[in-house]
Design an enzyme around this catalytic site. Structure first.
Site, PDB file in Angstrom:
ATOM      1  N   LYS A 190       0.845  -1.197   0.000  1.00 26.23           N
ATOM      2  CA  LYS A 190       0.000   0.000   0.000  1.00 26.23           C
ATOM      3  C   LYS A 190       0.885   1.255   0.000  1.00 26.23           C
ATOM      4  O   LYS A 190       0.697   2.166  -0.780  1.00 26.23           O
ATOM      5  CB  LYS A 190      -0.905  -0.046   1.234  1.00 26.23           C
ATOM      6  CG  LYS A 190      -2.025   0.937   1.224  1.00 26.23           C
ATOM      7  CD  LYS A 190      -2.967   0.626   2.380  1.00 26.23           C
ATOM      8  CE  LYS A 190      -4.024   1.705   2.490  1.00 26.23           C
ATOM      9  NZ  LYS A 190      -4.930   1.481   3.622  1.00 26.23           N
ATOM     10  N   GLU A 196      10.911  -4.137   4.213  1.00 25.02           N
ATOM     11  CA  GLU A 196      11.083  -5.533   3.785  1.00 25.02           C
ATOM     12  C   GLU A 196      10.678  -5.682   2.314  1.00 25.02           C
ATOM     13  O   GLU A 196      11.360  -6.328   1.521  1.00 25.02           O
ATOM     14  CB  GLU A 196      10.202  -6.469   4.631  1.00 25.02           C
ATOM     15  CG  GLU A 196      10.606  -6.573   6.093  1.00 25.02           C
ATOM     16  CD  GLU A 196       9.993  -5.486   6.966  1.00 25.02           C
ATOM     17  OE1 GLU A 196       9.495  -4.462   6.425  1.00 25.02           O
ATOM     18  OE2 GLU A 196      10.024  -5.641   8.198  1.00 25.02           O
ATOM     19  N   GLY A 250      -4.790  -2.741   5.154  1.00 19.17           N
ATOM     20  CA  GLY A 250      -3.995  -3.873   4.663  1.00 19.17           C
ATOM     21  C   GLY A 250      -4.567  -5.222   5.069  1.00 19.17           C
ATOM     22  O   GLY A 250      -4.760  -6.114   4.237  1.00 19.17           O
ATOM     23  N   ARG A 251      -4.862  -5.389   6.347  1.00 23.08           N
ATOM     24  CA  ARG A 251      -5.309  -6.710   6.829  1.00 23.08           C
ATOM     25  C   ARG A 251      -6.728  -7.051   6.398  1.00 23.08           C
ATOM     26  O   ARG A 251      -7.211  -8.153   6.651  1.00 23.08           O
ATOM     27  CB  ARG A 251      -5.141  -6.791   8.352  1.00 23.08           C
ATOM     28  CG  ARG A 251      -5.832  -5.674   9.111  1.00 23.08           C
ATOM     29  CD  ARG A 251      -5.365  -5.610  10.560  1.00 23.08           C
ATOM     30  NE  ARG A 251      -5.894  -4.451  11.264  1.00 23.08           N
ATOM     31  CZ  ARG A 251      -5.344  -3.253  11.283  1.00 23.08           C
ATOM     32  NH1 ARG A 251      -4.226  -3.032  10.588  1.00 23.08           N
ATOM     33  NH2 ARG A 251      -5.873  -2.275  11.978  1.00 23.08           N
ATOM     34  N   GLU A 336      -3.582  -6.907  15.289  1.00 26.52           N
ATOM     35  CA  GLU A 336      -3.240  -5.574  14.793  1.00 26.52           C
ATOM     36  C   GLU A 336      -4.464  -4.653  14.861  1.00 26.52           C
ATOM     37  O   GLU A 336      -4.346  -3.450  15.005  1.00 26.52           O
ATOM     38  CB  GLU A 336      -2.689  -5.635  13.356  1.00 26.52           C
ATOM     39  CG  GLU A 336      -1.912  -4.375  12.979  1.00 26.52           C
ATOM     40  CD  GLU A 336      -1.263  -4.436  11.587  1.00 26.52           C
ATOM     41  OE1 GLU A 336      -1.979  -4.659  10.607  1.00 26.52           O
ATOM     42  OE2 GLU A 336      -0.038  -4.252  11.490  1.00 26.52           O
ATOM     43  N   HIS A 367      -0.230 -33.413  18.927  1.00 26.86           N
ATOM     44  CA  HIS A 367       0.992 -34.157  19.261  1.00 26.86           C
ATOM     45  C   HIS A 367       2.066 -33.206  19.752  1.00 26.86           C
ATOM     46  O   HIS A 367       3.251 -33.520  19.709  1.00 26.86           O
ATOM     47  CB  HIS A 367       1.447 -34.964  18.045  1.00 26.86           C
ATOM     48  CG  HIS A 367       0.402 -35.946  17.640  1.00 26.86           C
ATOM     49  ND1 HIS A 367       0.279 -37.183  18.219  1.00 26.86           N
ATOM     50  CD2 HIS A 367      -0.646 -35.837  16.781  1.00 26.86           C
ATOM     51  CE1 HIS A 367      -0.776 -37.810  17.705  1.00 26.86           C
ATOM     52  NE2 HIS A 367      -1.350 -37.004  16.841  1.00 26.86           N
ATOM     53  N   LYS A 495       9.606   0.509  13.388  1.00 27.13           N
ATOM     54  CA  LYS A 495      10.154   0.841  12.064  1.00 27.13           C
ATOM     55  C   LYS A 495      11.173   1.971  12.183  1.00 27.13           C
ATOM     56  O   LYS A 495      12.242   1.940  11.564  1.00 27.13           O
ATOM     57  CB  LYS A 495       9.029   1.268  11.116  1.00 27.13           C
ATOM     58  CG  LYS A 495       8.033   0.176  10.792  1.00 27.13           C
ATOM     59  CD  LYS A 495       6.976   0.677   9.820  1.00 27.13           C
ATOM     60  CE  LYS A 495       5.839  -0.316   9.691  1.00 27.13           C
ATOM     61  NZ  LYS A 495       4.708   0.150   8.914  1.00 27.13           N
TER      62      LYS A 495
HETATM   63  O1  F6P Z   1       3.823  -2.518   9.595  1.00 29.86           O
HETATM   64  C1  F6P Z   1       2.506  -2.938   9.574  1.00 29.86           C
HETATM   65  C2  F6P Z   1       1.881  -2.719   8.247  1.00 29.86           C
HETATM   66  O2  F6P Z   1       1.709  -1.375   8.000  1.00 29.86           O
HETATM   67  C3  F6P Z   1       0.571  -3.470   8.124  1.00 29.86           C
HETATM   68  O3  F6P Z   1      -0.485  -2.792   8.679  1.00 29.86           O
HETATM   69  C4  F6P Z   1       0.482  -3.692   6.657  1.00 29.86           C
HETATM   70  O4  F6P Z   1      -0.429  -4.703   6.340  1.00 29.86           O
HETATM   71  C5  F6P Z   1       1.902  -4.050   6.341  1.00 29.86           C
HETATM   72  O5  F6P Z   1       2.688  -3.256   7.197  1.00 29.86           O
HETATM   73  C6  F6P Z   1       2.328  -3.860   4.909  1.00 29.86           C
HETATM   74  O6  F6P Z   1       2.214  -2.532   4.529  1.00 29.86           O
HETATM   75  P1  F6P Z   1       2.350  -2.107   3.009  1.00 29.86           P
HETATM   76  O7  F6P Z   1       1.237  -2.752   2.252  1.00 29.86           O
HETATM   77  O8  F6P Z   1       2.250  -0.605   3.003  1.00 29.86           O
HETATM   78  O9  F6P Z   1       3.686  -2.565   2.510  1.00 29.86           O
END
Ligand code: F6P
Length: 528
Positions: A190, A196, A250-251, A336, A367, A495
């Site tokens: 987004k 990452e 996002g979620r 979250e 198990h 972050k």
């Molecule tokens: O760090 C958390 C977060 O902002 C989540 O809420 C989100 O789903 C995820 O990182 C990924 O964010 P993006 O889609 O902006 O890379």
């Protein structure tokens, strides 16, 4: 909680706690504790609730204006107050026609659908055999869950591989043996600045360039983002950048172009059926009075269990291999969304909110950690998720799967008394003294609450309904706690600190920090 109605909840809790759960669970009407919704039912007959609790929680729902909040959600009004936005994930499933923001999303969805068709039918200038889906959190967990759940519906579409971790070993593993000539790299972010994802996007581009050359590499890129400029700078062409609406968190976003890799790989029919199942759940949540509204009642139960009764965790056990990513997905969705302590009432603070959600695929947990669930000292609300179509046509194995889920739930509730344990040991021929010593180890306390969520099957409709059920349950629980479930300020600090520490490990002055962190930085400096 600082609500007038909460006193009644506490009284209902005290009344309920006065008798063992296995006694409460001998309900006069079992059916009243089976809550139905499209494509599934929630059997809460073994849960630590009764009529008194549920009517007290209805009063909480009234005091927190849950019906009005549900109306506002589906009217596209601002329900995410801290970011001044509506939450429109539900509209992506089709029930938002006439809401201008939703209509705009439908126009974008059509473009994404056309691209999906083009990509699946060789229209990009190469045959897409693999989609390398790069994203993290909400840009990763939903597509992963749904790919596992529905991939057997994909006829001859491409495979999807997911890369999320900043550890380059993830990228290396997922691209091992991959042919760049038949790979579409799809970056889903987004913000398009999540470190990452940015790191993996750069690795992917380098990988494509090394295999195909600069010009052809760009032909293998596509992006889903609310930041098209950044996607463009990465190399994606304008007609391969698909927007994400700010009003879709996002979620909650698997229904949007975040699910583009699914649309390509599953095909339009399966995708539409998935949305349809979710839309049916939307209608149920939107139009059903609270007394028989399943996501709302589950939310009331959750708030009772995890706040009034103080049960700190929920263990999600997916008795369906295809739902194996459900615990991971729910961790983000629920923790979250509602892992917060600021009450939206002025000055209000909450002491116990979202549970720690954890779990695994059944029967594997049996198990391993089920020992703690049965005899340990910590209580969890256990959620069995199973489908009546278990076994995928193999009746004997499907029966075994369901029998295991039902047996676990039964054992958790009923336990095994000391007398029964002793009788069993004596029956095995053990002498009386030895049996007496052995009894405490065989005794199962029981009275451990569980819910059984039973899906009709694992069709795209049922899986869509299941995910939408959890979304609405999470939203409703947030409302009951007085939490905004659509923001996530708590993830930001880490972050910022990671960026500072990256520089500190590289040699910058680390500044004022706790001694442990300073020592770790200097240790890492020796290697970087
Ligand atoms: O760090 C958390 C977060 O902002 C989540 O809420 C989100 O789903 C995820 O990182 C990924 O964010 P993006 O889609 O902006 O890379």
């Amino acid at each position: 909680m600082t609500l007038a109605s909460w006193k009644t909840v506490e009284a209902a809790h005290a009344h309920l706690a006065a008798q063992p759960l296995h006694v409460t669970a001998r309900r006069t009407s079992v059916d009243a504790f089976v809550w139905k919704a499209p494509h599934l039912e929630a059997d809460v007959g073994k849960q630590f609730i009764d009529d008194g609790v549920m009517s007290a929680m209805q009063a909480v729902a009234t005091e927190r204006n849950l019906p009005e909040k549900i109306r506002a959600l589906f009217a596209g009004e601002v329900v995410n107050a801290s970011e001044n936005r509506p939450a429109l994930h539900w509209a992506l499933r089709g029930n938002g026609k006439g809401i201008p923001a939703a209509d705009a999303m439908y126009r974008e969805a059509e473009k994404a659908a056309a691209f999906a068709l083009k990509a699946a039918s060789g229209g990009l200038g190469f045959v897409v055999k693999t989609i390398l889906h790069i994203g993290i959190g909400g840009s990763d967990l939903g597509p992963r869950l749904i790919w596992d759940a529905l991939r057997n519906y994909a006829s001859a579409g491409p495979d999807i591989r997911f890369v999320a971790n900043v550890d380059p070993e993830d990228f290396a593993e997922q691209t091992a043996g991959l042919d760049a000539r038949t790979t579409l790299v799809l970056v889903v972010s987004k913000s398009f600045k999540t470190p990452e994802t940015a790191s993996n996007a750069a690795l992917a581009r380098e990988w494509l360039v090394s295999k195909l050359g600069e010009t052809e590499a760009n032909n293998h890129l596509a992006a889903v983002s609310s930041a098209p400029d950044k996607a463009r700078a990465w190399g994606a062409a304008d007609d391969r950048i698909f927007p994400m609406d700010e009003a879709v968190g996002g979620r909650y976003s698997v229904w949007s172009s975040v699910g583009l890799s699914l649309q390509i790989a599953l095909g339009a029919d399966v995708w539409t059926r998935f949305l349809k199942g979710a839309a049916e759940m939307d209608v149920h949540f939107r139009d059903t009075p609270l007394v028989s509204n399943t996501p709302a009642r589950l939310a009331m139960m959750d708030v009772f269990l995890h706040t009034a009764a103080g049960i700190p965790s929920r263990t999600v056990l997916a008795y369906a291999h295809r739902l194996r990513k459900l615990p991971d997905f729910l961790q983000q969705l629920e923790m979250e969304s509602n892992g917060k302590s600021a009450d939206d009432l002025p000055g209000g603070r909450l002491d116990q909110t979202a549970p720690i959600v954890w779990g695994s695929v059944g029967t594997l947990g049996q198990h391993s950690f089920h020992q703690l669930l049965h005899q340990g000292t910590r209580l969890s609300s256990i959620e069995f998720v199973a489908a009546l179509s278990a076994g995928a046509g193999d009746k004997a194995r499907g029966r075994a799967l369901l029998a295991n889920a039902f047996a676990q739930a039964e054992g958790l509730l009923g336990g095994r008394s000391a007398a029964a344990a002793e009788k069993e040991l004596l029956g095995r021929g053990m002498d009386a003294a030895k049996a007496k010593a052995q009894v405490p180890h065989m005794h199962m306390p029981g009275d451990r609450p569980s819910t059984t969520l039973l899906l009709d099957d694992l069709s795209p409709e049922s899986v869509g309904a299941l995910v939408a059920l959890y979304e609405h349950r999470t939203f409703a629980a947030g409302v009951l706690w007085g939490i905004n479930p659509f923001d996530q300020w708590g993830v930001e600090l880490g972050k910022v600190l990671a960026e500072q520490l990256d520089k500190a490990i590289a040699g910058d002055d680390p500044g004022q920090r706790d001694p442990s962190t300073l020592r770790l930085v200097s240790k890492a400096r020796e290697r970087f």
